[in-house]
Design a protein around this motif. Sequence first.
Motif, PDB file in Angstrom:
ATOM      1  N   SER A  12      -5.863 -56.274  44.882  1.00  0.00           N
ATOM      2  CA  SER A  12      -4.491 -56.700  45.095  1.00  0.00           C
ATOM      3  C   SER A  12      -4.234 -56.493  46.572  1.00  0.00           C
ATOM      4  O   SER A  12      -4.826 -55.602  47.178  1.00  0.00           O
ATOM      5  CB  SER A  12      -3.544 -55.826  44.280  1.00  0.00           C
ATOM      6  OG  SER A  12      -2.274 -55.815  44.895  1.00  0.00           O
ATOM      7  N   ASP A  13      -3.383 -57.297  47.175  1.00  0.00           N
ATOM      8  CA  ASP A  13      -3.168 -57.096  48.609  1.00  0.00           C
ATOM      9  C   ASP A  13      -2.089 -56.055  48.850  1.00  0.00           C
ATOM     10  O   ASP A  13      -1.644 -55.865  49.966  1.00  0.00           O
ATOM     11  CB  ASP A  13      -2.888 -58.419  49.324  1.00  0.00           C
ATOM     12  CG  ASP A  13      -1.478 -58.895  49.117  1.00  0.00           C
ATOM     13  OD1 ASP A  13      -0.936 -58.649  48.021  1.00  0.00           O
ATOM     14  OD2 ASP A  13      -0.923 -59.503  50.044  1.00  0.00           O
ATOM     15  N   GLU A  14      -1.648 -55.396  47.796  1.00  0.00           N
ATOM     16  CA  GLU A  14      -0.667 -54.334  47.994  1.00  0.00           C
ATOM     17  C   GLU A  14      -1.298 -52.968  47.754  1.00  0.00           C
ATOM     18  O   GLU A  14      -1.902 -52.717  46.712  1.00  0.00           O
ATOM     19  CB  GLU A  14       0.521 -54.550  47.062  1.00  0.00           C
ATOM     20  CG  GLU A  14       1.386 -55.695  47.569  1.00  0.00           C
ATOM     21  CD  GLU A  14       2.531 -55.970  46.642  1.00  0.00           C
ATOM     22  OE1 GLU A  14       3.264 -55.016  46.341  1.00  0.00           O
ATOM     23  OE2 GLU A  14       2.657 -57.123  46.208  1.00  0.00           O
ATOM     24  N   ILE A  15      -1.139 -52.105  48.749  1.00  0.00           N
ATOM     25  CA  ILE A  15      -1.735 -50.769  48.702  1.00  0.00           C
ATOM     26  C   ILE A  15      -1.321 -50.020  47.438  1.00  0.00           C
ATOM     27  O   ILE A  15      -2.131 -49.380  46.787  1.00  0.00           O
ATOM     28  CB  ILE A  15      -1.298 -49.956  49.947  1.00  0.00           C
ATOM     29  CG1 ILE A  15      -1.862 -50.603  51.204  1.00  0.00           C
ATOM     30  CG2 ILE A  15      -1.702 -48.500  49.826  1.00  0.00           C
ATOM     31  CD1 ILE A  15      -3.317 -50.359  51.450  1.00  0.00           C
ATOM     32  N   LEU A  18      -3.384 -50.820  44.454  1.00  0.00           N
ATOM     33  CA  LEU A  18      -4.732 -50.280  44.536  1.00  0.00           C
ATOM     34  C   LEU A  18      -4.723 -48.772  44.273  1.00  0.00           C
ATOM     35  O   LEU A  18      -5.592 -48.242  43.592  1.00  0.00           O
ATOM     36  CB  LEU A  18      -5.344 -50.582  45.906  1.00  0.00           C
ATOM     37  CG  LEU A  18      -5.544 -52.070  46.198  1.00  0.00           C
ATOM     38  CD1 LEU A  18      -6.043 -52.272  47.620  1.00  0.00           C
ATOM     39  CD2 LEU A  18      -6.520 -52.693  45.213  1.00  0.00           C
TER      40      LEU A  18
END
Lengths: 143, 432
Positions: B381-384, B387
Amino acid sequence: MMIKQLSIFLENKKGRLAQVTSTLAKNKINIRALSLADSADFGVLRLIVNDPDRGATSLKKAGMVVQVTDVIAVEISDKPGGLSRVLHLFDRGAINVEYMYAFVEKIKDKAVVIFKIEQPASAIKILKKEGMPLVRSSVLKGL
Amino acid sequence: MIWDNQSETMKRDDITTLQAERLGNLLSRLYKRVPFYRERMEKNGIRPEHVRHMSDLKDLPFTTKEELRTVYPFGMLASDKDDIVEIHTSSGTTGIPVVDAYTAGDINIWGEVMARCLTMAGATRADIIQNAYGYGLFTGGMGVHYGARKIGAMVIPISGGNTKRQLAIMRDFKPTILTCTPSYSLYMAEAGREEDMDFSKVGLKAGVFGAEPWSDSMRKDIQRKLHLKAFDIYGLTEIIGPGVANECSKHEGLHVFEDHFYPEIIDPKTGKVLPDGEKGELVITTLTKEGTPLLRYRTRDITWLNHEPCSCGRTHVRMHRLLGRTDDMLIIRGVNVFPSQIEEVLLKIEEVEPHYQLVVERRDQLDELEVQVEMNENMFSDEIKNLENMEKQISAQLYGILNIHARVKLVEPRTISRSEGKAKRIIDKRPR
């Protein structure tokens, strides 16, 4: 009205960013904007490039995990209060910004800000109604 | 389909009688021809003719890998060297290799038991077998080869490695059966996906995977990705190579070919024989081996036995798929941890793939387990925060199974070394 952003998973290790930029350079892909978010172990690099499809393919070929995400790019006037105006509009419209970062624009006295929005359709509607120009992906190609 | 109906469906009483007779022959051969065993028998006051029943076996000494090393290379020979036609050895990565020497008779039996295995997976003379086990001193390649020759199937002796070529051969020759280690089959699936290869078009019907412990979830993963039925095979260099046991189509354990290999389960600490259903170390006696026969060899593999008849019609005892190895077991803060348990947890989380490594360190007198998991496109996912949640979720599930806190670290794809044979799962940095 959305543009494509590349998100890349990176471990917090020496030389990882350089591998991304050199892969893009080798494939003659130009980076227009970037932001790096990180935790203790890893980071997520977000990129706006002139050719996102080819960019994604070349990075994947180099063995990286890449995701293509839709984001909104808004042109705002490059003076005090420019960004504040957009954010207030979003606030009033109950629009959630997941993250944002600025874009380097050489052409005119405008700044471009990239938004990842939870409710992109409503955001676009609001921006249009207020006459805020959105940057189209076709514009990025030429840059 | 059963390859050797007479041997594989023998009545229990007949099996026991045959085993006792073969054990008697084995002991007199060992006494006569192998000083290593004669000394041990004499030391323990055992004469071969005293052993009459299989129940007498429990009083005989074990054989360990360390002992085999002390007589390297030819100290275990029970036949004339002139009668040996082939040798294989273990890799020797953990020390002096152990040697398996085969007479022509041994090679014939190896082919027979491998033919039983491949037949369980559905092989007939009409099949094409892509044999991606290594050919050479490693037993995998030749073992499958001899079995396939018995059946009359077409063998592609491609051996291990060179994944691009494996995929090209697969596309061109359309094999129906794949044989390799389970981790290499997933490696091929991954490499094929990058080339947009459609495995459903290959026409594979079965895979015979072994040489390392793997889990049920990994089986599902392999079956889904390669479009085949996965069969577990068991064997080890010291005993004969692959072909000691194999899963039938019921997939409820692996039939041990006990007319040739007599299995026992023992408590690895006390050496006491354990009853059916109880987990312990697998010990094997080779009943018919001529070259390098072994008495009560401690395999270090952990499993349990089930003597109940199988609905496939075979009467041979079943062993559960390997649960781990006595030497693979990590003791972390007093808790026994097997890599296979961690794999089960990872595979239950949908997006996660079983590419992981365990790193154990000692910090401030305390053992710490780090589980490194490779990132892939489905879990990215491009959101920390997403992750980080993924890490927390994995860690919580591991705690649920292991009862210890493990630090989960997401790492870039292909950063965990995969040998093209067996995957390296454990890095233990604790001082010894």
